[in-house]
Design an enzyme around this catalytic site. Structure first.
Site, short mmCIF file in Angstrom:
data_model
loop_
_atom_site.label_atom_id
_atom_site.label_comp_id
_atom_site.label_asym_id
_atom_site.label_seq_id
_atom_site.Cartn_x
_atom_site.Cartn_y
_atom_site.Cartn_z
N ARG A 249 18.19 78.66 42.08
CA ARG A 249 16.81 78.96 41.72
C ARG A 249 16.75 79.29 40.23
NH1 ARG A 249 15.99 76.81 45.81
NH2 ARG A 249 14.72 77.49 47.60
N GLU A 275 12.49 78.01 35.86
CA GLU A 275 11.32 78.88 36.03
C GLU A 275 10.54 78.85 34.72
OE1 GLU A 275 10.69 83.00 38.31
OE2 GLU A 275 11.67 83.24 36.37
N HIS A 296 14.90 69.14 40.17
CA HIS A 296 15.11 69.71 41.51
C HIS A 296 15.43 68.59 42.52
CE1 HIS A 296 13.92 73.39 44.18
NE2 HIS A 296 15.03 72.80 44.60
#
Length: 338
Positions: A249, A275, A296
């Site tokens: 993540r 992010e 991703h």
């Protein structure tokens, strides 16, 4: 064959149904479940979906499924199981499900396969300095160049790979890397020294891992305590020329700090998650030669979705036969899993 075919409702973004279920998997699903594969619910309030929900014993969910909250459960008196044909169920299953005793399954194990494969490929390519060699080879275009002299430090022999998190994916990465002539070290506060030995790795602290690894690969879950765990100080501990791989993540890494380090050219990175999830167009990471930035895609894409679908369908077969899920999710596990 199962003794019965539980009434099942597909819940996901409608466009994803054909991508998830190939012909063979759809046939198998019809063998083990009673359902209409043309009815796909992304909103349980719609008339057709509401009627099907009222009769459903099993929800087969995928990306885009509505949250299964108390309101949904009130409209689903026969619901007994949620089988998720993807990874994390945190966004999908609510406390109301656990309180009612709904059994839950996830295809996280199936999804761990492509992530681990991607990671292993990137570890090996990073240590060979493939990205940098590609750029230089393109630049010289046929002129003589002494690659062996310039890249005498490259290669995978006895390199140290640090695995952050003995998650499903982290453990599979360890398993796949074991045959290579690499030194594997692990940081995971929930793994004992004895368990680490059984995995074939040496357990170390996170600072030691960052300071001694040629490649640092992140496989920890997104939790409050893992946010920015790879911060400016720990990035500073990493060796000159080391590679950071993030397929977990984006929140695990301090975005500003890693961008600064990569702009300096001191470190290399393989970044599959960020992010925000889509970086702004002005981000320098798109263009840096020492960064491989992907959208991703380490997890299941294309025909890899069929592996997750197959896992989910077999879970429904187990449920229909009165067997426990092979990949069941427990409420108490969610606090420290993805």
């Amino acid at each position: 064959m199962p003794v019965r075919r539980p009434r099942t409702l597909l819940a996901m973004a409608p466009a994803l149904g054909p991508r998830l279920l190939d012909d063979a998997t759809a046939r198998r699903l019809h063998e083990v479940a009673d359902l209409d594969t043309d009815l796909i619910a992304d909103d349980f309030g719609r008339p057709g979906a509401a009627a099907a929900l009222a009769q459903a014993e099993v929800l087969l969910t995928f990306w885009g499924a509505p949250r299964v909250d108390a309101r949904v459960l009130a409209a689903a008196p026969h619901l007994r199981a949620v089988v998720h044909a993807a990874g994390s169920v945190k966004h999908l299953v609510t406390d109301a499900c656990w309180d009612r005793g709904i059994t839950v399954s996830s295809a996280a194990e199936a999804n761990s396969v492509p992530v681990a494969e991607y990671t292993v490929a990137m570890v090996l390519l990073s240590n060979k300095r493939v990205l940098q060699l590609r750029e230089e080879y393109r630049a010289v275009r046929g002129r003589p160049h002494d690659w062996h002299l310039r890249y005498g430090h490259a290669g995978n022999y006895r390199r140290t790979v640090g695995i952050v998190g003995a998650s499903r994916i982290g453990r599979r990465v360890i398993e796949l890397l074991r045959p290579y002539d690499l030194q594997l070290i692990l940081y995971d506060p929930y793994v004992s020294g004895a368990e680490a030995v059984a995995l074939g790795v040496r357990k170390v602290g996170l600072d030691v891992l960052c300071g001694t690894s040629d490649v640092v690969s992140l496989h920890a879950p997104e939790l409050p305590e893992t946010r920015s765990m790879i911060d400016r100080r720990r990035l500073g501990l990493m060796r000159d020329g080391a590679t950071l791989i993030n397929t977990a993540r984006g929140s695990l890494v301090d975005a500003a700090a890693v961008t600064e380090e990569l702009l300096s050219g001191r470190l290399h990175a393989v970044i599959d998650v960020t992010e925000p999830e889509v970086l702004p167009a002005e981000s320098p990471l798109y263009d840096l030669p020492n960064v491989l930035l992907t959208p991703h895609i380490a997890g299941s894409v294309g025909n890899e979705l069929h592996r997750m679908a197959g896992s989910a369908v077999e879970e429904i077969a187990r449920y229909a036969a009165g067997l426990p899920f092979a990949h069941g999710v427990r409420r108490e596990e969610l606090r420290r899993t993805a």
